[in-house]
Design an enzyme around this catalytic site. Structure first.
Site, PDB file in Angstrom:
ATOM      1  N   SER A  97      44.043  37.273  22.963  1.00  0.00           N
ATOM      2  CA  SER A  97      44.331  36.788  24.303  1.00  0.00           C
ATOM      3  C   SER A  97      44.974  37.843  25.211  1.00  0.00           C
ATOM      4  O   SER A  97      44.380  38.873  25.478  1.00  0.00           O
ATOM      5  CB  SER A  97      45.208  35.546  24.177  1.00  0.00           C
ATOM      6  OG  SER A  97      45.494  35.008  25.425  1.00  0.00           O
TER       7      SER A  97
ATOM      8  N   GLY B 220      56.615  32.142  19.765  1.00  0.00           N
ATOM      9  CA  GLY B 220      55.711  31.937  18.624  1.00  0.00           C
ATOM     10  C   GLY B 220      54.674  33.038  18.528  1.00  0.00           C
ATOM     11  O   GLY B 220      53.879  33.048  17.596  1.00  0.00           O
TER      12      GLY B 220
END
Ligand SMILES: CC(=O)N[C@H]1[C@@H](OP(=O)(O)O)O[C@H](CO)[C@@H](O)[C@@H]1O
Ligand SMILES: [Mg+2]
EC number: 5.4.2.3
Length: 540
Positions: free
Chosen positions: A64, A497
């Site tokens: 990403s 995360g």
């Protein structure tokens, strides 16, 4: 299970000694050179998950918005959703098993999950444009094949396109055709139908500047643009022809630095947007006549979408329940506007789209967006059927609104947040409502805010959708005291995360106050969380 073959092939994708990775907010992510074994093993796991669910499972190779040198992988569950939490644990166990334990871990997972090993398995694979992605997706294929699974490699895809393919394949084509053509046609048809209904007034030919983060979004948007060119002309920047992926551009850069990407010339009041590296996030922005930069983030996108949907429902005469789902990062002004002005119920979940997605499924219509621009809208099956009927039966004005809603439903990617689909939804709504980007921006004024990063995330735990720190002791009290010093202020901390950091968020009535508060909270984290790493310095 041919355990001999697994051991043999696994040795060709050996795990570096001592490397421990976690299936985090968005799968595994780290430096690409550390991921070969993870890819092979996720191929194995996808086969087991496919056998267990008797469905097609997706594997996406991407990191990403991370730097180009990183890579990552995530599994996509049958309805295009993120992998179920119990399987995230299996993924972590399998990725971290030493070579000699691989067989045992695979058997353990199969037994725990009652996987019928005789069942057929089918896995679909997609990848982003990173230099490492092609080889890594070949390692996924090796894993799938050695466990006897069938596969289809879609090659280069945006992450949401892969989610779409999985969803289509597991719903017998009812959601759409599981091909790239099918995706382009479904979305473009809905978009063109919608924009035809917009009342054109001469200068209404719409154009948009798109920063593609030098990623996959550029390739796919270029392939797609002629399908919808009747309704919108797009001008692509950072299309990967020279710049580095996500470097000084893309949705994550624009949102976190609150400034425009490099490589894009912006004239005042021009509508611009940025995708992230795998095209599942989008943010809009413009420069006003005085040259000031205005960011329109996921919160304002959710507001535009939910207000439009609500208006259509009123016109059709349907009272369906709409809910908006946000995270703690949502700007306080957006929450207030949604609740107090629009009278829409707002819910807060933990960070990570899987949490928002599940909450949004509880409503007839659930709109969810992270502030960073990742989100979509979900419509229950009952709502979809009702709207289809209304689009055929109702009298003129109501029928027109129902038809619009039917097309909007088709235009959303209900499997996952999708930059291309969201862009078309936004463009359609702006055209239909005759809104300029400034008018959209003026719905409410964002509270100034600041995000910072500090070490050490291991000692921080949170509750209340990550808005309250539980450990280390004393930290939440310290934050409460600091927040009291500023007006309209709010602050929280949580362990990331996806990166090895604690994220600090603060907002207040002025940028100066938000910056001070964020710095003071960072210092409190630094002191109470063991003083690891560099002492946070003031200034940004
Ligand atoms: C503050 C922020 O933007 N956090 C992002 C980021 O997660 P962290 O857990 O904060 O690292 O990456 C996630 C995956 O892309 C995305 O879902 C999330 O919104
Ligand atoms: Mg992304």
């Amino acid at each position: 299970m041919d355990l001999g073959a697994i051991t043999k092939y696994s040795a060709l994708h050996a795990k570096p000694n001592g490397l421990i990775l976690q299936y985090g907010t968005a799968g595994f992510r780290t430096k690409a050179e550390h991921l070969d074994h993870v890819m092979f093993r996720m191929g194995l796991l996808a086969v087991l998950r496919s056998k267990q669910t008797k469905s097609t499972i997706g594997v996406m190779v991407t990191a990403s918005h991370n730097p180009e040198e990183d890579n990552g992988v995530k599994l996509v569950d049958p309805l295009g959703e993120m992998l179920a939490p119990s399987w995230e644990e299996h993924a972590t166990c399998l990725a971290n098993a030493e070579e000699q334990d691989m067989q045992r871990v695979l058997i353990d997972i199969s037994e725990k999950e009652a996987v019928n090993l005789q069942q057929d398995a089918f896995v679909v694979i997609g990848r982003d444009t990173r230099p490492s992605s092609e080889k890594l997706s070949q390692s996924v294929i090796d894993g799938v094949t050695v466990l006897g699974g069938q596969f289809h490699d879609y090659g280069l895809l945006t992450t949401p396109q892969l989610h779409y393919m999985v969803y289509c394949r597991n719903t017998g084509g009812r959601y759409g055709k599981a091909t790239i053509e099918g995706y382009y046609q479904k979305l473009s048809k809905a978009f063109v139908e919608l924009t035809k209904q917009a009342s054109c007034s001469g200068d209404e030919y719409r154009s948009l500047k798109v920063d593609c983060a030098n990623g996959i979004g550029a390739l796919k948007l270029r392939e797609m643009e002629h399908y919808f060119s009747q309704g919108l002309s797009v001008q692509l920047f950072n299309d990967g022809s020279k710049g580095k992926l996500n470097h000084l551009c893309g949705a994550d850069f624009v949102k976190s630095h609150q400034k425009p990407p490099q490589g894009m010339e912006i004239k005042s009041n021009e509508r611009c947007c940025s995708f992230d590296g795998d095209a599942d996030r989008i943010v809009y922005y413009y420069h006003d006549a005085d040259g000031h930069f205005h960011l329109i983030d996921g919160d304002k996108i959710a507001t535009l979408i939910s207000s439009f949907l609500k208006e259509l429902l009123v016109e059709i005469g349907e009272s369906l329940n709409i809910g908006v789902v946000q995270t703690a990062y949502a700007n306080g002004s957006s929450t207030r506007y949604l609740e107090e002005v629009m009278k829409v119920p707002v819910y807060c979940t933990k960070t990570g789209v899987k949490h928002l997605h599940h909450k949004a499924q509880e409503f007839d219509i659930g709109v969810y967006f992270e502030a960073n621009g990742h989100g979509t809208a979900l419509f229950s099956t009952a709502v979809e059927m009702k709207i289809k009927q209304s689009a055929e039966q109702l009298e003129d004005k109501k029928r027109k609104a129902a038809k619009m809603l039917e097309n909007i439903i088709d235009l959303f990617n209900q499997a996952a947040g999708d930059a291309i689909s969201d862009m078309l939804v936004i463009e359609a709504i702006l055209a239909l409502k005759g809104l300029t980007v400034q008018q959209w921006d003026a719905l409410y004024t964002d509270l100034p805010n600041r995000q910072l990063k500090v070490a050490d995330r291991r000692v921080i735990s949170t509750t209340d959708a990550e808005r309250q720190a539980v450990t280390p002791p004393g930290l939440q009290e310290a934050i409460n005291d600091l927040v009291k010093k500023y007006k309209l202020s709010r602050a929280f901390v949580r362990p990331s995360g996806t990166e090895d950091v604690v994220r600090v968020y603060a907002e207040a009535d002025s940028q100066e106050s938000a910056d001070h508060l964020a710095h003071e909270v960072s210092l409190a984290v630094f002191q109470l969380a063991g003083g690891i790493g560099e002492r946070p310095q003031p200034g940004f």
